[in-house]
Design a protein around this motif. Structure first.
Motif, PDB file in Angstrom:
ATOM      1  N   LEU A   1       5.771  19.809   1.490  1.00 21.16           N
ATOM      2  CA  LEU A   1       6.536  18.542   0.806  1.00 21.16           C
ATOM      3  C   LEU A   1       5.336  18.201  -0.051  1.00 21.16           C
ATOM      4  CD1 LEU A   1       7.575  16.326   3.980  1.00 21.16           C
ATOM      5  CD2 LEU A   1       8.888  17.029   2.189  1.00 21.16           C
ATOM      6  N   VAL A   2       5.849  17.929  -1.509  1.00 19.01           N
ATOM      7  CA  VAL A   2       4.914  17.630  -2.646  1.00 19.01           C
ATOM      8  C   VAL A   2       5.456  16.125  -2.818  1.00 19.01           C
ATOM      9  CG1 VAL A   2       3.861  17.998  -4.566  1.00 19.01           C
ATOM     10  CG2 VAL A   2       4.583  19.945  -2.957  1.00 19.01           C
ATOM     11  N   GLU A   3       4.626  15.169  -2.994  1.00 23.65           N
ATOM     12  CA  GLU A   3       4.915  13.882  -3.488  1.00 23.65           C
ATOM     13  C   GLU A   3       4.757  13.835  -5.049  1.00 23.65           C
ATOM     14  OE1 GLU A   3       6.627  10.230  -3.767  1.00 23.65           O
ATOM     15  OE2 GLU A   3       6.452  11.510  -2.004  1.00 23.65           O
ATOM     16  N   LYS A   4       5.661  13.682  -5.879  1.00 23.83           N
ATOM     17  CA  LYS A   4       5.719  13.575  -7.406  1.00 23.83           C
ATOM     18  C   LYS A   4       4.728  14.665  -7.896  1.00 23.83           C
ATOM     19  CE  LYS A   4       6.493   8.398  -7.204  1.00 23.83           C
ATOM     20  NZ  LYS A   4       5.759   7.090  -7.417  1.00 23.83           N
TER      21      LYS A   4
ATOM     22  N   LEU B   1       0.505   8.366  10.465  1.00 27.39           N
ATOM     23  CA  LEU B   1       0.085   7.448   9.360  1.00 27.39           C
ATOM     24  C   LEU B   1      -1.047   6.494   9.701  1.00 27.39           C
ATOM     25  CD1 LEU B   1       3.859   6.194   8.457  1.00 27.39           C
ATOM     26  CD2 LEU B   1       2.133   7.160   7.145  1.00 27.39           C
ATOM     27  N   ASP B   2      -1.380   6.315  10.984  1.00 21.98           N
ATOM     28  CA  ASP B   2      -2.504   5.736  11.651  1.00 21.98           C
ATOM     29  C   ASP B   2      -3.665   5.866  10.696  1.00 21.98           C
ATOM     30  OD1 ASP B   2      -1.228   4.250  13.763  1.00 21.98           O
ATOM     31  OD2 ASP B   2      -1.647   5.757  15.187  1.00 21.98           O
ATOM     32  N   ALA B   3      -3.825   7.192  10.003  1.00 16.15           N
ATOM     33  CA  ALA B   3      -5.000   7.567   9.531  1.00 16.15           C
ATOM     34  C   ALA B   3      -5.252   6.735   8.128  1.00 16.15           C
ATOM     35  CB  ALA B   3      -5.032   8.882   9.096  1.00 16.15           C
ATOM     36  N   GLN B   4      -3.968   6.230   7.564  1.00 15.39           N
ATOM     37  CA  GLN B   4      -4.026   5.232   6.234  1.00 15.39           C
ATOM     38  C   GLN B   4      -4.586   6.260   5.331  1.00 15.39           C
ATOM     39  OE1 GLN B   4      -2.875   1.447   6.798  1.00 15.39           O
ATOM     40  NE2 GLN B   4      -1.788   2.900   7.999  1.00 15.39           N
ATOM     41  N   GLU B   5      -4.346   7.397   5.145  1.00 15.38           N
ATOM     42  CA  GLU B   5      -4.726   8.253   4.271  1.00 15.38           C
ATOM     43  C   GLU B   5      -4.095   8.086   2.705  1.00 15.38           C
ATOM     44  OE1 GLU B   5      -5.041  12.150   5.350  1.00 15.38           O
ATOM     45  OE2 GLU B   5      -6.300  11.803   7.026  1.00 15.38           O
ATOM     46  N   LYS B   6      -4.753   7.759   1.742  1.00 15.47           N
ATOM     47  CA  LYS B   6      -3.928   7.452   0.632  1.00 15.47           C
ATOM     48  C   LYS B   6      -3.919   8.862  -0.236  1.00 15.47           C
ATOM     49  CE  LYS B   6      -5.919   2.701  -0.556  1.00 15.47           C
ATOM     50  NZ  LYS B   6      -6.676   2.116  -1.222  1.00 15.47           N
ATOM     51  N   GLY B   7      -2.483   8.850  -0.918  1.00 13.83           N
ATOM     52  CA  GLY B   7      -2.013  10.137  -1.437  1.00 13.83           C
ATOM     53  C   GLY B   7      -1.509   9.869  -3.069  1.00 13.83           C
TER      54      GLY B   7
ATOM     55  N   LEU C   1       0.827  -1.155   0.143  1.00 13.57           N
ATOM     56  CA  LEU C   1       0.094  -0.123  -0.065  1.00 13.57           C
ATOM     57  C   LEU C   1       0.889   1.213   0.012  1.00 13.57           C
ATOM     58  CD1 LEU C   1      -2.687  -1.151   2.633  1.00 13.57           C
ATOM     59  CD2 LEU C   1      -2.915  -0.941   0.048  1.00 13.57           C
ATOM     60  N   GLY C   2       2.114   1.247  -0.100  1.00 15.32           N
ATOM     61  CA  GLY C   2       2.890   2.512  -0.287  1.00 15.32           C
ATOM     62  C   GLY C   2       3.894   2.340   0.613  1.00 15.32           C
ATOM     63  N   LEU C   3       5.006   3.400   0.816  1.00 13.31           N
ATOM     64  CA  LEU C   3       6.094   3.485   1.517  1.00 13.31           C
ATOM     65  C   LEU C   3       5.597   3.965   2.919  1.00 13.31           C
ATOM     66  CD1 LEU C   3       9.064   3.746   2.269  1.00 13.31           C
ATOM     67  CD2 LEU C   3       9.100   6.105   1.377  1.00 13.31           C
ATOM     68  N   GLY C   4       4.641   4.830   3.093  1.00 21.16           N
ATOM     69  CA  GLY C   4       4.199   4.981   4.363  1.00 21.16           C
ATOM     70  C   GLY C   4       3.559   3.875   5.068  1.00 21.16           C
ATOM     71  N   HIS C   5       2.961   3.026   4.311  1.00 21.55           N
ATOM     72  CA  HIS C   5       2.118   1.967   4.932  1.00 21.55           C
ATOM     73  C   HIS C   5       3.245   0.863   5.396  1.00 21.55           C
ATOM     74  CE1 HIS C   5       0.479  -2.259   4.929  1.00 21.55           C
ATOM     75  NE2 HIS C   5      -0.482  -1.738   5.525  1.00 21.55           N
ATOM     76  N   ALA C   6       4.368   0.692   4.610  1.00 23.85           N
ATOM     77  CA  ALA C   6       5.457  -0.290   4.863  1.00 23.85           C
ATOM     78  C   ALA C   6       6.070   0.422   6.290  1.00 23.85           C
ATOM     79  CB  ALA C   6       6.514   0.084   3.899  1.00 23.85           C
ATOM     80  N   VAL C   7       6.286   1.521   6.377  1.00 26.36           N
ATOM     81  CA  VAL C   7       7.010   2.409   7.523  1.00 26.36           C
ATOM     82  C   VAL C   7       6.056   1.996   8.804  1.00 26.36           C
ATOM     83  CG1 VAL C   7       7.941   4.536   8.668  1.00 26.36           C
ATOM     84  CG2 VAL C   7       8.436   3.960   6.210  1.00 26.36           C
ATOM     85  N   TRP C   8       4.820   2.125   8.441  1.00 21.27           N
ATOM     86  CA  TRP C   8       3.843   1.927   9.639  1.00 21.27           C
ATOM     87  C   TRP C   8       3.680   0.743  10.275  1.00 21.27           C
ATOM     88  CZ3 TRP C   8      -1.182  -0.712   9.671  1.00 21.27           C
ATOM     89  CH2 TRP C   8      -1.919  -0.215  10.562  1.00 21.27           C
ATOM     90  N   CYS C   9       3.964  -0.416   9.298  1.00 23.80           N
ATOM     91  CA  CYS C   9       3.919  -1.706   9.655  1.00 23.80           C
ATOM     92  C   CYS C   9       5.026  -1.905  10.858  1.00 23.80           C
ATOM     93  CB  CYS C   9       4.290  -2.593   8.601  1.00 23.80           C
ATOM     94  SG  CYS C   9       3.077  -2.805   7.375  1.00 23.80           S
ATOM     95  N   ALA C  10       6.005  -0.941  10.842  1.00 24.28           N
ATOM     96  CA  ALA C  10       7.189  -1.414  12.072  1.00 24.28           C
ATOM     97  C   ALA C  10       6.777  -0.264  13.223  1.00 24.28           C
ATOM     98  CB  ALA C  10       8.417  -0.616  11.267  1.00 24.28           C
TER      99      ALA C  10
END
Length: 292
Positions: free
Chosen positions: A188-191, A217-223, A108-117
């Motif tokens: 910050l602007v992503e892509k 990141l708990d909000a799990q909002e998609k960007g 689900l993205g880099l933010g989600h990967a970091v959140w998994c830890a």
């Protein structure tokens, strides 16, 4: 003084589709640069910076990453029997408890990967290293960042200048005041869409973050791209915590694709005393006959 950074997260669950078919059965991070897998360079960089716990966020088919840092009893016994040194294996042998792994079950993205830890990171600052971004410096990129972090605290990201034509590929900072190699981040602007980037300073994959990023990141909002973006979570904390970009001294090689891998192999080989002369001689000969 800011709390010392002891833990680092390595998001390594990606499929490495730009390197197929090699990555069909081998994790991208296990493909070698000269004679070391890509992951080893990132781990060496983290260790040099004083990191004590390496957190691998893995996925299916990535067990080789954790196995690599385990002790190879059979291999060591064979080397001993043949009278060969075991020193070459030292970097790949993790200390007890040094390596921890957790699964990212859905990409689900880099933010989600970091959140998994998040449960392993706990309530302390942590680093994030993207292993397919090979950083070379003396000292290493993360060690330089830790020194800067000790002065300013908060959240800190590595920054790299790229041509404006390439800013749409990366997370880009909206810069504020600068002090030496440090620049305040206003946004910050992503892509960003071509021609809309607020600067040409991109984020090449090294971060020192506060635990509050995990709460964001708990909000799990998609960007951007429909994924959970780490940059979006960091942007939420602007105004609440210091956020700086650090322009590190060194070189960066994007090993996400075949061209970057080849360039990184040549560049790193040329720095080696054992293989550098042979590679340099080959390139000179190839240039003379018009092959390069």
């Amino acid at each position: 003084m800011p709390t010392r950074v002891r833990k680092a997260v390595f998001p390594v669950a990606g499929l490495g589709t730009r390197l197929l078919p090699a990555t069909k059965t081998i994790p991208k991070e296990m493909i070698t640069i000269v004679d070391r897998p890509l992951i080893q360079y990132a781990v060496d960089e983290a260790r040099e910076a004083g990191i004590e716990q390496l957190i691998f966020v893995t996925g299916r088919g990535k067990s080789a990453l954790v196995d690599y840092f385990d002790v190879g009893f059979e291999l060591e016994a064979t080397l001993r029997d043949k009278g060969k040194s075991l020193d070459v294996l030292d970097p790949s042998n993790a200390r007890f408890g040094e390596v921890v792994s957790v699964r990212q079950q859905v990409p689900l993205g880099l933010g989600h990967a970091v959140w998994c830890a998040r449960d392993i990171v706990g309530d302390e600052p942590f680093a994030v290293l993207l292993p397919d971004e090979l950083m070379f410096g003396q000292p290493g990129c993360l060690a330089q960042m830790v020194e800067a972090y000790d002065k300013v605290g908060g959240n800190l990201v590595a920054a790299l200048e790229v041509p404006e034509s390439e800013t749409h590929k990366y997370g880009v900072i909206d810069p504020g005041a600068s002090d030496g190699r440090l620049t305040e981040i206003k946004g910050l602007v992503e892509k960003p869409a071509p021609g809309t980037a607020p600067s040409n300073l991109m984020l090449p994959g090294r971060y020192i973050l506060q635990p509050e990023v995990m709460r964001a990141l708990d909000a799990q909002e998609k960007g951007a791209g429909g994924e959970i973006q780490l940059t979006d979570a960091m942007a939420k904390l602007i105004g609440q915590q210091p956020l700086h970009a650090f322009r590190f001294e060194g070189e960066r090689y994007d090993c996400g694709g075949a061209d970057g891998f080849v360039i990184a192999n040549i560049a790193m080989a040329l720095k080696r005393q054992d293989v550098g002369p042979a590679v340099k001689a080959f390139l000179s000969t190839a240039k003379a006959r018009g092959a390069v």
